[in-house]
Scaffold this active site. Structure first.
Site, short mmCIF file in Angstrom:
data_model
loop_
_atom_site.label_atom_id
_atom_site.label_comp_id
_atom_site.label_asym_id
_atom_site.label_seq_id
_atom_site.Cartn_x
_atom_site.Cartn_y
_atom_site.Cartn_z
N ARG A 59 -27.81 -57.18 -6.69
CA ARG A 59 -29.25 -57.43 -6.63
C ARG A 59 -29.56 -58.92 -6.58
O ARG A 59 -30.74 -59.28 -6.56
CB ARG A 59 -29.90 -56.87 -7.89
CG ARG A 59 -30.42 -55.48 -7.76
CD ARG A 59 -30.98 -55.10 -9.12
NE ARG A 59 -32.10 -54.23 -9.03
CZ ARG A 59 -32.01 -52.92 -9.23
NH1 ARG A 59 -30.86 -52.34 -9.43
NH2 ARG A 59 -33.09 -52.18 -9.20
N ARG A 89 -42.28 -40.03 -10.12
CA ARG A 89 -40.88 -39.66 -10.43
C ARG A 89 -40.78 -39.11 -11.85
O ARG A 89 -41.38 -39.62 -12.79
CB ARG A 89 -39.97 -40.88 -10.31
CG ARG A 89 -38.55 -40.56 -10.79
CD ARG A 89 -37.54 -41.61 -10.45
NE ARG A 89 -37.99 -42.95 -10.76
CZ ARG A 89 -37.47 -44.03 -10.22
NH1 ARG A 89 -36.49 -43.94 -9.35
NH2 ARG A 89 -37.92 -45.22 -10.54
N ARG A 97 -39.68 -42.50 -16.79
CA ARG A 97 -38.97 -43.69 -17.26
C ARG A 97 -39.94 -44.74 -17.77
O ARG A 97 -41.02 -44.93 -17.20
CB ARG A 97 -38.16 -44.29 -16.09
CG ARG A 97 -36.83 -43.65 -15.89
CD ARG A 97 -36.13 -44.02 -14.59
NE ARG A 97 -36.19 -45.42 -14.18
CZ ARG A 97 -35.60 -45.90 -13.08
NH1 ARG A 97 -34.89 -45.08 -12.30
NH2 ARG A 97 -35.69 -47.16 -12.75
N ARG A 149 -41.02 -55.37 -11.30
CA ARG A 149 -39.79 -54.99 -10.57
C ARG A 149 -39.90 -55.33 -9.09
O ARG A 149 -38.95 -55.78 -8.48
CB ARG A 149 -39.51 -53.49 -10.75
CG ARG A 149 -38.85 -53.18 -12.10
CD ARG A 149 -38.99 -51.73 -12.45
NE ARG A 149 -38.28 -50.83 -11.58
CZ ARG A 149 -38.53 -49.52 -11.49
NH1 ARG A 149 -39.48 -48.98 -12.22
NH2 ARG A 149 -37.82 -48.77 -10.68
P1 AP5 Z 1 -35.33 -42.77 -6.08
O1 AP5 Z 1 -34.28 -42.18 -5.21
O2 AP5 Z 1 -35.23 -42.55 -7.55
O3 AP5 Z 1 -35.51 -44.31 -5.73
P2 AP5 Z 1 -34.56 -45.55 -6.05
O4 AP5 Z 1 -34.54 -46.40 -4.82
O5 AP5 Z 1 -33.25 -45.11 -6.60
O6 AP5 Z 1 -35.49 -46.25 -7.12
P3 AP5 Z 1 -35.22 -46.83 -8.58
O7 AP5 Z 1 -36.61 -47.11 -9.12
O8 AP5 Z 1 -34.32 -45.99 -9.40
O9 AP5 Z 1 -34.53 -48.13 -8.22
P4 AP5 Z 1 -34.46 -49.36 -9.03
O10 AP5 Z 1 -33.57 -50.11 -8.15
O11 AP5 Z 1 -35.71 -50.06 -9.40
O12 AP5 Z 1 -33.95 -48.82 -10.47
P5 AP5 Z 1 -32.52 -48.89 -11.14
O13 AP5 Z 1 -32.36 -47.68 -11.94
O14 AP5 Z 1 -31.48 -49.26 -10.16
O15 AP5 Z 1 -36.74 -42.22 -5.54
C1 AP5 Z 1 -37.95 -42.54 -6.22
C2 AP5 Z 1 -38.85 -41.28 -6.23
O16 AP5 Z 1 -39.24 -40.96 -4.90
C3 AP5 Z 1 -38.16 -40.03 -6.79
O17 AP5 Z 1 -39.10 -39.30 -7.56
C4 AP5 Z 1 -37.75 -39.22 -5.54
O18 AP5 Z 1 -37.79 -37.82 -5.77
C5 AP5 Z 1 -38.80 -39.65 -4.52
N1 AP5 Z 1 -38.25 -39.78 -3.17
C6 AP5 Z 1 -37.06 -40.32 -2.80
N2 AP5 Z 1 -36.91 -40.30 -1.46
C7 AP5 Z 1 -38.06 -39.76 -0.96
C8 AP5 Z 1 -38.52 -39.48 0.36
N3 AP5 Z 1 -37.78 -39.76 1.45
N4 AP5 Z 1 -39.75 -38.92 0.50
C9 AP5 Z 1 -40.52 -38.63 -0.59
N5 AP5 Z 1 -40.13 -38.86 -1.87
C10 AP5 Z 1 -38.92 -39.42 -2.05
O19 AP5 Z 1 -32.70 -50.17 -12.09
C11 AP5 Z 1 -33.55 -50.14 -13.21
C12 AP5 Z 1 -33.46 -51.47 -13.94
O20 AP5 Z 1 -32.10 -51.69 -14.41
C13 AP5 Z 1 -33.79 -52.73 -13.16
O21 AP5 Z 1 -35.17 -52.97 -13.10
C14 AP5 Z 1 -33.02 -53.78 -13.96
O22 AP5 Z 1 -33.70 -54.13 -15.14
C15 AP5 Z 1 -31.73 -53.07 -14.34
N6 AP5 Z 1 -30.69 -53.24 -13.33
C16 AP5 Z 1 -30.10 -52.24 -12.60
N7 AP5 Z 1 -29.20 -52.76 -11.75
C17 AP5 Z 1 -29.22 -54.11 -11.95
C18 AP5 Z 1 -28.52 -55.19 -11.34
N8 AP5 Z 1 -27.62 -54.99 -10.36
N9 AP5 Z 1 -28.79 -56.43 -11.78
C19 AP5 Z 1 -29.67 -56.66 -12.78
N10 AP5 Z 1 -30.38 -55.67 -13.38
C20 AP5 Z 1 -30.15 -54.43 -12.96
#
Ligand code: AP5
Length: 213
Positions: free
Chosen positions: A88, A127, A160, A171
């Site tokens: 990221r 979600r 969440r 974010r």
């Molecule tokens: P979903 O598939 O859940 O989307 P996503 O892209 O995975 O979104 P996230 O919010 O989980 O990503 P994120 O990157 O912010 O969170 P993460 O957990 O990595 O889809 C979203 C919704 O839409 C769902 O309800 C789904 O059903 C629906 N949907 C999906 N596709 C669809 C479609 N085509 N049409 C209609 N509906 C659809 O990170 C969380 C936190 O962890 C970060 O903010 C940070 O604090 C930390 N973190 C994680 N990784 C790192 C890193 N590498 N470095 C630093 N901090 C980190």
């Protein structure tokens, strides 16, 4: 096959990663899921990560890099992996390059999901996640059969903490500032493939499969 799924929060990375992992029999490595799992178990890492996550901020690079390096060293990654939510930042991408090079591995594709901001916000606010097995749903686009209950395990669905409005706004800012530069980074390395994520889930999957073969 070694793949990165890149894109803003709510773009559908996790949704597609779960399906790809089943289809290609390679592990889905989500750094967000690793943090949430640690939080559930009350580990020091989970508690530390929550401080950042709830504010919509990125967890410090070195914490994330060490976790991913350790995860990639496991045997189940020998046949490939799907990274979801990592890297990221440029520092994370450089570190990943070093980890892979040290093991004689390379990335095959970086799939960059693009989705307009208003759609992202709608997806994130709708979600719901299973408190037991972590499966994701959407109240409108992918609802469970019984409201509030997981189809797979019957667990209770919750929203969440970082899906609340203020954290979502932050974010998206973090994404624009720190993660978006990775688009150019991987373009320059000839690895980036754009995926239009603003389509039904099945259509997004079909376009990914056309890329991966
Ligand atoms: P979903 O598939 O859940 O989307 P996503 O892209 O995975 O979104 P996230 O919010 O989980 O990503 P994120 O990157 O912010 O969170 P993460 O957990 O990595 O889809 C979203 C919704 O839409 C769902 O309800 C789904 O059903 C629906 N949907 C999906 N596709 C669809 C479609 N085509 N049409 C209609 N509906 C659809 O990170 C969380 C936190 O962890 C970060 O903010 C940070 O604090 C930390 N973190 C994680 N990784 C790192 C890193 N590498 N470095 C630093 N901090 C980190």
């Amino acid at each position: 096959m070694n793949i990165i799924l890149l894109g803003p929060p709510g773009a559908g990375k996790g949704t597609q990663a779960v399906r790809l992992s089943e289809l290609y029999s390679i592990p889905h490595i989500s750094t967000g899921d690793i943090f949430r799992e640690n939080l559930k178990q009350g580990t020091e890492l989970g508690v530390k990560a929550k401080e950042y996550m709830d504010k919509g901020l990125l967890v410090p690079d070195q914490v994330v890099i060490d976790i991913v390096a350790d995860r990639l060293s496991r045997e189940d990654c020998d046949g490939g992996f799907i990274l979801d939510g990592f890297p990221r930042t440029i520092a994370q991408a450089d570190a990943l390059g070093d980890v892979l090079a040290a093991r004689g591995l390379a990335l095959d594709h970086v799939l960059n999901f693009s989705v307009p901001d208003e759609v992202l916000v709608r997806r994130i606010s709708g979600r719901r996640t299973c408190s037991r097995c972590d499966r994701n749903y959407h109240v409108e686009f992918d609802p469970p059969e019984v409201e509030g209950r997981c189809d797979s395990c019957g667990g209770e669905l919750y929203q969440r903490d970082d899906d609340k409005e203020e954290a979502v706004r932050r974010r998206l800012e973090e994404y624009r500032e720190k993660t978006e530069p990775l688009i150019q980074y991987y373009q320059e390395r000839g690895l980036l493939v754009d995926i239009d994520g603003d389509r039904p889930m099945e259509e997004v999957m079909a376009s990914i499969r056309r890329v991966l073969g």
